[in-house]
Design a protein around this motif. Structure first.
Motif, mmCIF file in Angstrom:
data_model
loop_
_atom_site.group_PDB
_atom_site.id
_atom_site.type_symbol
_atom_site.label_atom_id
_atom_site.label_comp_id
_atom_site.label_asym_id
_atom_site.label_seq_id
_atom_site.Cartn_x
_atom_site.Cartn_y
_atom_site.Cartn_z
ATOM 1 N N VAL A 161 0.836 -1.203 0.000
ATOM 2 C CA VAL A 161 0.000 0.000 0.000
ATOM 3 C C VAL A 161 0.871 1.253 0.000
ATOM 4 N N GLU A 162 1.919 1.241 0.820
ATOM 5 C CA GLU A 162 2.796 2.413 0.911
ATOM 6 C C GLU A 162 3.484 2.705 -0.422
ATOM 7 N N VAL A 163 4.040 1.669 -1.029
ATOM 8 C CA VAL A 163 4.742 1.848 -2.295
ATOM 9 C C VAL A 163 3.786 2.250 -3.405
ATOM 10 N N ARG A 164 2.618 1.632 -3.433
ATOM 11 C CA ARG A 164 1.666 1.937 -4.503
ATOM 12 C C ARG A 164 1.231 3.402 -4.457
ATOM 13 N N ARG A 165 1.084 3.953 -3.272
ATOM 14 C CA ARG A 165 0.696 5.366 -3.172
ATOM 15 C C ARG A 165 1.785 6.277 -3.747
ATOM 16 N N HIS A 166 3.026 5.914 -3.530
ATOM 17 C CA HIS A 166 4.132 6.754 -3.994
ATOM 18 C C HIS A 166 4.462 6.525 -5.467
ATOM 19 N N VAL A 167 4.029 5.399 -6.019
ATOM 20 C CA VAL A 167 4.344 5.092 -7.411
ATOM 21 C C VAL A 167 3.130 5.241 -8.318
ATOM 22 N N GLU A 168 2.034 4.576 -7.994
ATOM 23 C CA GLU A 168 0.918 4.518 -8.935
ATOM 24 C C GLU A 168 0.119 5.811 -9.050
ATOM 25 N N VAL A 169 0.120 6.627 -8.014
ATOM 26 C CA VAL A 169 -0.585 7.916 -8.124
ATOM 27 C C VAL A 169 0.113 8.836 -9.127
ATOM 28 N N PRO A 170 1.427 9.099 -8.989
ATOM 29 C CA PRO A 170 2.085 9.908 -10.027
ATOM 30 C C PRO A 170 2.115 9.217 -11.383
ATOM 31 N N VAL A 171 2.184 7.889 -11.395
ATOM 32 C CA VAL A 171 2.161 7.147 -12.657
ATOM 33 C C VAL A 171 0.886 7.458 -13.427
ATOM 34 N N ALA A 172 -0.251 7.484 -12.739
ATOM 35 C CA ALA A 172 -1.523 7.777 -13.406
ATOM 36 C C ALA A 172 -1.511 9.171 -14.015
ATOM 37 N N ALA A 173 -0.924 10.132 -13.284
ATOM 38 C CA ALA A 173 -0.845 11.502 -13.793
ATOM 39 C C ALA A 173 0.053 11.572 -15.025
ATOM 40 N N TYR A 174 1.210 10.922 -14.972
ATOM 41 C CA TYR A 174 2.113 10.912 -16.127
ATOM 42 C C TYR A 174 1.455 10.212 -17.321
ATOM 43 N N ALA A 175 0.705 9.144 -17.045
ATOM 44 C CA ALA A 175 0.024 8.429 -18.127
ATOM 45 C C ALA A 175 -0.997 9.331 -18.815
ATOM 46 N N ALA A 176 -1.670 10.177 -18.044
ATOM 47 C CA ALA A 176 -2.631 11.104 -18.633
ATOM 48 C C ALA A 176 -1.941 12.096 -19.565
#
Length: 225
Positions: free
Chosen positions: A83-98
């Motif tokens: 959960v900790e890693v996903r918050r730091h990786v997947e949240v900005p990843v979604a923004a970059y993907a957009a």
């Protein structure tokens, strides 16, 4: 299944079945709860997923713990670490993907959410879910992000199966996934990050509800033990 699982879990946690005890047979539990053996079998699998029992071929199901771990492990990683890693990786990843996704990646994401909506088999859905998160990471345009998600892919799949089996997450996950894809398709970086944050919030809440149902209820009402 949820009712049978809940009853058996409560019996174990209250000491009606101690560590080392053997649970009644599938046939006996089927008669006791007046349900099919397939329902009992799914409930027993749920107890194993919680780490409360182990099934021994030809012998039956035995209690191995009086309660589930507060921080279950999925493959090589704990739920808390994921959960900790996903918050730091997947949240900005979604923004970059957009910002950076291309037409092929958008088509891939749209196809994946459509297939997840239609899929009824748990194992197949979990595989699609893993592909979904890897595809978003690749759409970020940063190969390091993609490498991180691929590294934890097996753990994410195990966690997803756990949440679906014990928390009924699949339908709501489909809704959340589609929101993420919509924001990425529209090029809305903030909305994509917010949608991914909401998704991970629900993942964490469901995990807490599964392993610590009483404390989760207290947190929602603002009460303390």
């Amino acid at each position: 299944m949820e009712a049978v699982l809940g009853h058996l879990r409560q019996a174990i946690e209250h000491g009606e079945y101690a560590v080392g005890d053997q649970l009644p047979s599938e046939a006996a539990l089927s008669r006791e709860f007046e349900v099919s053996r397939s329902v009992v079998r799914e409930a027993l699998r749920g107890l194993q997923a919680l780490g409360l029992t182990v099934s021994r071929t030809g012998r039956g199901t035995f209690v191995t713990a009086s309660g589930p771990p507060e921080n279950p492990t999925f493959g090589d990683y704990s739920a808390r670490d994921l959960v900790e890693v996903r918050r730091h990786v997947e949240v900005p990843v979604a923004a970059y993907a957009a910002r950076r996704r291309d037409a092929d990646q958008l088509a891939r994401l749209a196809d994946l959410v459509d297939r997840m909506d239609a899929e009824t088999a748990d194992a197949a859905w979990v595989a699609l879910d893993s592909q979904f998160h890897v595809t978003i990471a690749r759409a970020s345009g940063n190969p390091v992000f993609a490498k991180v998600i691929e590294e934890i892919r097996d753990a994410l799949a195990r966690q997803s199966a756990f949440l679906n089996h014990l928390g009924g997450r699949r339908t709501q996950s489909n809704v959340e996934h589609r929101r993420i894809v919509t924001a990425i398709a529209e090029g809305e970086e903030d909305a994509a990050a917010a949608a991914m944050t909401e998704h991970l919030d629900h993942v964490e809440k469901t995990l807490t509800t599964i392993v610590r149902p009483a404390r989760a209820g207290e947190a929602e009402t603002g009460t303390t033990a």
